[in-house]
Design an enzyme around this catalytic site. Structure first.
Site, mmCIF file in Angstrom:
data_model
loop_
_atom_site.group_PDB
_atom_site.id
_atom_site.type_symbol
_atom_site.label_atom_id
_atom_site.label_comp_id
_atom_site.label_asym_id
_atom_site.label_seq_id
_atom_site.Cartn_x
_atom_site.Cartn_y
_atom_site.Cartn_z
ATOM 1 N N TYR A 233 -4.856 65.221 43.135
ATOM 2 C CA TYR A 233 -4.823 63.754 43.998
ATOM 3 C C TYR A 233 -3.846 63.042 44.342
ATOM 4 C CZ TYR A 233 -9.908 64.468 42.948
ATOM 5 O OH TYR A 233 -11.142 64.961 43.529
ATOM 6 N N GLN B 277 -10.945 53.194 36.850
ATOM 7 C CA GLN B 277 -9.583 54.347 37.107
ATOM 8 C C GLN B 277 -9.479 53.724 38.936
ATOM 9 O OE1 GLN B 277 -11.017 58.218 38.131
ATOM 10 N NE2 GLN B 277 -9.668 58.668 36.345
ATOM 11 N N GLY C 10 -17.755 63.647 29.136
ATOM 12 C CA GLY C 10 -17.933 63.863 30.613
ATOM 13 C C GLY C 10 -19.811 64.063 30.835
ATOM 14 N N ARG C 11 -19.650 64.657 31.010
ATOM 15 C CA ARG C 11 -20.848 65.172 31.739
ATOM 16 C C ARG C 11 -22.175 65.050 30.250
ATOM 17 N NH1 ARG C 11 -18.451 70.852 34.178
ATOM 18 N NH2 ARG C 11 -17.363 70.685 31.954
ATOM 19 N N ARG D 66 -4.280 58.647 33.469
ATOM 20 C CA ARG D 66 -4.711 60.594 33.360
ATOM 21 C C ARG D 66 -4.105 61.248 34.802
ATOM 22 N NH1 ARG D 66 -10.962 62.136 34.233
ATOM 23 N NH2 ARG D 66 -11.041 63.217 32.385
HETATM 24 C C1 FNR Z 1 -15.563 64.099 37.101
HETATM 25 N N1 FNR Z 1 -14.756 64.442 36.519
HETATM 26 C C2 FNR Z 1 -13.574 63.581 36.835
HETATM 27 N N2 FNR Z 1 -12.464 63.590 36.962
HETATM 28 C C3 FNR Z 1 -11.657 61.762 37.491
HETATM 29 O O1 FNR Z 1 -10.703 61.509 36.531
HETATM 30 N N3 FNR Z 1 -12.045 60.257 37.732
HETATM 31 C C4 FNR Z 1 -13.621 61.174 38.453
HETATM 32 O O2 FNR Z 1 -13.822 60.178 39.419
HETATM 33 C C5 FNR Z 1 -14.595 62.479 37.787
HETATM 34 N N4 FNR Z 1 -15.310 62.870 38.551
HETATM 35 C C6 FNR Z 1 -15.786 63.487 37.925
HETATM 36 C C7 FNR Z 1 -17.263 63.652 38.382
HETATM 37 C C8 FNR Z 1 -18.177 64.600 37.665
HETATM 38 C C9 FNR Z 1 -19.950 64.801 38.187
HETATM 39 C C10 FNR Z 1 -17.679 65.679 36.941
HETATM 40 C C11 FNR Z 1 -18.363 66.326 36.178
HETATM 41 C C12 FNR Z 1 -16.866 65.148 36.474
HETATM 42 C C13 FNR Z 1 -13.457 64.854 35.476
HETATM 43 C C14 FNR Z 1 -14.587 64.307 34.336
HETATM 44 O O3 FNR Z 1 -13.620 62.488 33.819
HETATM 45 C C15 FNR Z 1 -13.857 64.502 33.172
HETATM 46 O O4 FNR Z 1 -12.639 65.864 32.915
HETATM 47 C C16 FNR Z 1 -15.155 66.294 33.110
HETATM 48 O O5 FNR Z 1 -16.483 66.051 33.172
HETATM 49 C C17 FNR Z 1 -14.987 67.517 31.614
HETATM 50 O O6 FNR Z 1 -15.749 66.579 30.879
HETATM 51 P P1 FNR Z 1 -17.035 66.898 29.953
HETATM 52 O O7 FNR Z 1 -17.450 66.710 30.875
HETATM 53 O O8 FNR Z 1 -16.673 68.521 29.943
HETATM 54 O O9 FNR Z 1 -17.417 65.982 28.176
HETATM 55 C C1 8K6 Z 2 -13.616 63.953 40.980
HETATM 56 C C2 8K6 Z 2 -14.984 63.501 42.260
HETATM 57 C C3 8K6 Z 2 -15.551 64.954 41.976
HETATM 58 C C4 8K6 Z 2 -16.961 64.878 42.701
HETATM 59 C C5 8K6 Z 2 -17.964 65.566 41.878
HETATM 60 C C6 8K6 Z 2 -17.674 67.051 41.113
HETATM 61 C C7 8K6 Z 2 -18.430 67.893 40.700
HETATM 62 C C8 8K6 Z 2 -18.105 68.597 39.788
HETATM 63 C C9 8K6 Z 2 -18.744 69.915 39.465
HETATM 64 C C10 8K6 Z 2 -17.555 70.434 38.842
HETATM 65 C C11 8K6 Z 2 -16.547 71.254 39.645
HETATM 66 C C12 8K6 Z 2 -15.758 71.901 38.371
HETATM 67 C C13 8K6 Z 2 -14.496 71.840 39.248
HETATM 68 C C14 8K6 Z 2 -13.559 72.596 37.524
HETATM 69 C C15 8K6 Z 2 -12.263 73.506 38.914
HETATM 70 C C16 8K6 Z 2 -12.034 74.395 37.646
HETATM 71 C C17 8K6 Z 2 -11.432 75.582 38.585
HETATM 72 C C18 8K6 Z 2 -10.816 76.423 38.010
#
Ligand code: FNR
Ligand code: 8K6
Length: 352
Positions: free
Chosen positions: A184, A100, A321-322, A231
């Site tokens: 971004y 990515q 993801g998570r 994306r």
């Molecule tokens: C993310 N997400 C994310 N998205 C992306 O495009 N590039 C990234 O580097 C990241 N990094 C990232 C880190 C962490 C810790 C989280 C929790 C999420 C978003 C991720 O790709 C995804 O869209 C969301 O986590 C929702 O999917 P899940 O977790 O509900 O299956």
């Molecule tokens: C892409 C960089 C991610 C760095 C770590 C992110 C950790 C994410 C934890 C969840 C954050 C949720 C944010 C969702 C925003 C919703 C606002 C309505």
């Protein structure tokens, strides 16, 4: 009941996935201080090679794209060589992996790059419109007001996305996903909140899509459409405020993308239950209605809800993801119906 998730899927004539479960890109901030991927990262991705496709954590294309600590890069020889080890580990286990490609635009921070950016500490964005707040994990760093990118800056950015895409293939990645989502740089051109330009990169849907499409087209020209994915976040939800006019920008963009035959188009969102007034509902439904080719859904799906969504043709592939952080063997567990370990944020502190 979740059998459809385990069916192979041909993205195109070049790439067929073993199943429909993608590992979503997940920033882990575990690269070394030169932004070089580590052995622990190779092992972490290797353990997840059963995914139909792994999308790597967002990987910065050049120093001033960095907005978080220890996010890996794809712009030095050392970084490219270390990624070779990651991609080989995944390939040796029968998996596939896209890189990515990331530039954070106005949420970059000079703290990360001023020592390494030819003396410049400019944060680049479409317009000099900052975001309130502080850098994740480094709450003492306030976001700066960015510099509006000049035409020369924009040309250089396109060239740097292309170089990063070439570097990704040299590193053994099967393709790239251009990160145009989640507030971004590329997404900043696509929303009125962050794009106040009045030149050919702003003010109209066509102009606001110009830089994103220039990146897509230049990457396709360099590595081929079969290895290029994108994306996007039509619904603003992260580092961004939505504007009813954004709808017309994404209508235009999706129509243009429809003509390009990307490997896939991937929604960027955390919870696909979110609805957006200006999209008349969920972002995934809006994308499906405006784009007929391979669509990747994501956002708080379980194996059961993802299976139903694919059966109902809401999208073709699901990114997880998570739960993939919590379950390295996610696909095997789905196959055998074993309960998943629940994700919690503490899991972000180690790479297992
Ligand atoms: C993310 N997400 C994310 N998205 C992306 O495009 N590039 C990234 O580097 C990241 N990094 C990232 C880190 C962490 C810790 C989280 C929790 C999420 C978003 C991720 O790709 C995804 O869209 C969301 O986590 C929702 O999917 P899940 O977790 O509900 O299956
Ligand atoms: C892409 C960089 C991610 C760095 C770590 C992110 C950790 C994410 C934890 C969840 C954050 C949720 C944010 C969702 C925003 C919703 C606002 C309505």
């Amino acid at each position: 009941m979740t059998d459809n998730l385990l069916q192979p899927y041909a993205l195109n004539n070049t790439i067929t996935l073993n199943n429909r479960i993608l590992m979503a890109p997940l920033t882990r901030c575990m690269a070394d201080d030169n932004l070089v991927p580590t052995l622990a990262m190779a092992e972490y991705y290797g353990r997840r090679a059963e995914a139909g496709l792994i999308i790597s954590e967002a990987t910065i294309i050049r120093p001033d794209g960095q907005g978080n600590p220890n996010t890996p890069g794809l712009f030095t020889k050392e970084q490219v060589n270390a990624w070779k080890f990651v991609t080989k580990t995944v390939h040796d286990k029968g998996g596939k992996i896209f890189a990515q490609l990331w530039h954070t635009g106005r949420v970059a921070h000079p703290h990360f790059f001023e020592h390494n950016n030819n003396g410049s500490s400019d944060v680049l964005a479409p317009s000099a419109v900052g975001v309130e707040g502080t850098v994740p994990r480094m709450r003492d760093l306030n976001y700066q007001v960015p510099k509006a990118a000049t035409h020369q800056d924009i040309e250089q950015l396109v060239a740097d996305y292309v170089q990063a895409a070439k570097n990704a293939l040299e590193a053994g990645f099967d393709g790239v996903e251009i990160h145009g989502a989640n507030g971004y740089l590329i997404d900043q051109f696509l929303h009125y909140d962050s794009n106040h330009r009045t030149d050919e990169y702003g003010a109209t849907p066509e102009n606001m899509s110009r830089f994103p499409l220039a990146v897509v087209d230049a990457v396709i020209a360099s590595i081929g459409k079969d290895r290029t994915a994108l994306r996007i976040s039509p619904g603003a939800y992260f580092n961004m405020s939505g504007d009813v006019r954004d709808r017309q920008v994404f209508d235009y963009l999706l129509n243009e993308l429809e003509q390009r035959d990307l490997a896939f188009l991937h929604l960027g969102i955390f919870d696909d239950a979110m609805v957006f007034d200006y999209l008349d509902g969920q972002a995934s439904s809006y994308m499906r209605a405006n784009y007929t080719k391979t669509l990747v859904g994501v956002g708080s799906y379980t194996p059961d809800t993802a299976s139903v969504a694919i059966a109902n043709n809401k999208f073709d592939l699901v990114a997880i993801g998570r739960p993939f952080i919590a379950n390295a063997d996610y696909v095997a567990k789905v196959r055998s119906g074993i309960d998943l370990v629940e994700y919690n944020a503490e899991m972000l502190t180690s790479l297992v």
